[in-house]
Design an enzyme around this catalytic site. Structure first.
Site, PDB file in Angstrom:
ATOM      1  N   TRP A 158     -19.688  16.894  10.101  1.00 33.06           N
ATOM      2  CA  TRP A 158     -18.739  16.511   9.063  1.00 33.06           C
ATOM      3  C   TRP A 158     -19.093  17.168   7.729  1.00 33.06           C
ATOM      4  CZ3 TRP A 158     -17.528  10.547   9.495  1.00 33.06           C
ATOM      5  CH2 TRP A 158     -16.905  10.310  10.724  1.00 33.06           C
ATOM      6  N   GLU A 209      -6.017  -3.349  -1.047  1.00 32.88           N
ATOM      7  CA  GLU A 209      -6.433  -4.477  -0.197  1.00 32.88           C
ATOM      8  C   GLU A 209      -7.598  -5.257  -0.798  1.00 32.88           C
ATOM      9  OE1 GLU A 209      -5.664  -1.475   0.781  1.00 32.88           O
ATOM     10  OE2 GLU A 209      -4.749  -1.410   2.766  1.00 32.88           O
ATOM     11  N   THR A 241       0.865  -1.182   0.000  1.00 31.81           N
ATOM     12  CA  THR A 241       0.000   0.000   0.000  1.00 31.81           C
ATOM     13  C   THR A 241       0.897   1.226   0.000  1.00 31.81           C
ATOM     14  OG1 THR A 241      -0.010   0.057   2.394  1.00 31.81           O
ATOM     15  CG2 THR A 241      -1.807  -1.123   1.347  1.00 31.81           C
ATOM     16  N   LYS A 290     -14.015  18.410   9.917  1.00 27.79           N
ATOM     17  CA  LYS A 290     -14.865  18.393  11.108  1.00 27.79           C
ATOM     18  C   LYS A 290     -15.090  19.826  11.573  1.00 27.79           C
ATOM     19  CE  LYS A 290     -13.340  13.798  12.147  1.00 27.79           C
ATOM     20  NZ  LYS A 290     -12.038  13.551  11.531  1.00 27.79           N
TER      21      LYS A 290
END
Ligand code: AMP
Length: 541
Positions: free
Chosen positions: A443, A330, A185, A438
């Site tokens: 959000w 993944e 990754t 935030k």
């Protein structure tokens, strides 16, 4: 009672055997780093892969050995994919755009025995050698007379290795759960972690990604993967193309708008796949030179959110369908693809627009759910947003050498993305959980704000980050790269948001920059951007 079907393992070599038997004369065309174009067929690729497998055995490669690559998308990289996995060793694709220290970390962590590299990377390899003592030998991907000057001790020539062997080799059959390839990754935090694919996961992913509502490749397609083979196996396309028998065009290092345009037209490319930054370059080239694409029907855009303005531009000006796709290293990587359902076909263009901007529906083989902070499943109502969790047979169950411990929660893999899922199963990413803004305990989706900004005619690229604010904790800050020769001011851009989002979502300020930082896989690097703007303060705050 067990069924009475043959228990034949799913082998990567089976994909190549299938292509050789059924699509033997279908072409694989490559642009090479040394210049020029190479053409051959699946039959020739299968033969050379068998020769290469014998060459690997002659070099002393054993099952489970890791063989690294630092290579572009070419026929040789394709052969390495099949030969290495096919003989039960593990093909470890390394992203050459990482910093050398990250590369040597990865090579050493993976215990790479041999590394195959393109001529472009001679200097990089010379710098890596002192830091990678476990690598027995380095192999350059060219003919002997194309080898550039170098100081690499014992350098081996790929074409010599292949030419020295016959193709009298039978692919071995073994447990389908055997590891086949390894990809790290990009590791925006901490060290990169290895994702270890298996023969079974790779073949199932090739099946799943070839479904008509996924990437839908077929023997009537000519597919050019722009996405590099060092980024999640080019989204599995080298496997899916062999499975479907699609003609394969490999762009080598030539990924700019002009080169892509030329390859698309010369080879009759019908479908291509890559990250939004690549398509931004192509769009600018096409529009700047008043060109059309005569054969391309579908473009897969994924890796980061495909801006609605880009989806529309391809559709309206070029008649090309954008397949917006989402996935992760993944996940091999495919998770969702956006295609309409039968009932959507009767909708107005505007109504359909709202659907196609989402990241799409889970393909069979990938289950999705969203959860709140306590792990409670949230409703698929298209409104609630939460942490996106996935599970399925081509999704990782843990990282190589158990790095980072067990990543799963109750058998589900937490993607690190925040998303909504609607009652029809369409998932929409609102943010990476690390990038969500935030503001006053609520959000704000940075992706939504970026999508609006890039719909402005003077904006080439945009990023929105949460910048520190004394009262609200964070407020959205819009960072913009203007299109060449275009002008737009701060107030005009802020006014552009009116009526498009809730008032409290509108960015508090705009900064104009010459470029935005990108990661080694071509995504906006919010981490670097936040770092660059650490000293930024909102006016009057
Ligand atoms: P990687 O493992 O480098 O491919 O990165 C995976 C991450 O890229 C995902 O977890 C998402 O955050 C992001 N990503 C991939 N595709 C999309 C997309 N279509 N829209 C938004 N984000 C995406």
């Amino acid at each position: 009672m067990l069924g009475l079907m043959m228990n034949q393992p799913l082998m990567i070599s089976g994909l190549l055997r299938h292509a050789e038997a059924n699509h033997g004369d279908t072409e694989i065309v490559s642009r090479l780093a040394v210049g020029g174009t190479h053409r051959y067929t699946y039959a020739a690729a299968a033969k050379r892969s068998r020769q290469l497998a014998k060459a690997l055995i002659a070099l002393g490669v054993k099952a489970e050995d890791r063989i690294g690559t630092l290579a572009w998308n070419t026929h040789r990289h394709f052969e390495i994919y099949y030969a290495v996995s096919g003989m039960a060793a593990i093909c470890h694709t390394i992203n050459p755009r990482l910093f050398p220290e990250q590369i040597s970390y990865i090579v050493n962590h993976a215990d790479d025995r041999f590394i195959f590299f393109d001529v472009t990377f001679v200097k990089l390899v010379e710098a890596l050698i002192p830091h990678c003592p476990g690598v027995k030998s380095w192999v350059i991907l060219c003919k002997r007379d194309e080898i550039p000057e170098n100081t690499i001790p014992g350098l081996q020539c790929y074409e010599d290795l292949v030419a020295a062997q016959g193709d009298d080799f039978e692919w071995p059959e073994f447990d389908e759960n055997t590891a086949s390839s390894l990809c790290y990754t990009s590791g925006t935090t901490g060290n990169p972690k290895g994702v270890l694919y298996s023969h079974r996961s790779t073949v199932l992913h090739a099946y799943g990604s070839s479904l008509p509502d996924a990437l839908g490749g077929s023997a009537r397609d000519c597919i050019l993967p722009v996405v590099p083979m060092f980024h999640v196996n080019a989204w599995g396309l080298p496997y899916a193309c062999a499975l479907t028998g699609a003609k394969l065009v490999m762009p080598g290092p030539h990924l700019d708008g002009a080169s892509l345009y030329a390859m698309f037209e010369e080879e009759g490319v019908t479908m291509s796949a890559g990250v939004p930054t690549i398509w931004l370059g192509l769009l600018q080239y096409l529009q700047g030179n008043k060109l059309k694409l005569s054969t391309v029907k579908r473009l897969v855009i994924g890796g980061s959110a495909a801006p609605p303005a880009m989806i529309r531009a391809f559709d309206e000006h070029f008649g090309i369908t954008v397949l917006h796709a989402w996935g992760m290293t993944e996940m091999s990587p495919l998770g969702t693809v956006n295609t309409y359902k039968f009932k959507h076909l009767a909708l107005s263009a505007e109504e359909r627009d709202r659907i196609r901007l989402k990241q799409g529906r889970g393909i069979f083989g990938v289950e999705l759910k969203i959860v709140d902070g306590d792990g409670t499943t949230l409703p698929n109502d298209g409104k609630a947003f939460g942490d996106l969790m996935v599970r399925g047979p081509w999704i990782t169950s843990g990282y190589f050498k158990s790095e980072g411990g067990n990543p799963l929660r109750d058998g589900w893999f937490p993607t690190g993305d925040v998303a909504t899922i609607d009652p029809d199963g369409y998932m929409q990413i609102t943010d990476r959980s690390k990038d969500v803004i935030k503001s006053g305990g609520e959000w704000i989706s940075s992706i939504d704000l970026e999508n609006i900004a890039v719909a402005h005619p003077a904006v080439a690229e945009a990023a929105v980050i949460g910048a520190a604010h004394p009262k609200w904790d964070e407020r959205p800050l819009l960072v913009v790269v203007k299109k060449p020769g275009q002008e737009v001011g701060r107030d005009e851009l802020i006014a552009f948001y009116d009526g498009k989002v809730a008032k409290w979502w509108i960015p508090d300020d705009v900064i104009f920059v010459d470029d935005l930082p990108h990661t080694a896989t071509g995504k906006l690097s919010k981490l670097q951007l936040r770092d660059r703007l650490r000293e930024y303060r909102f006016p009057g705050a």
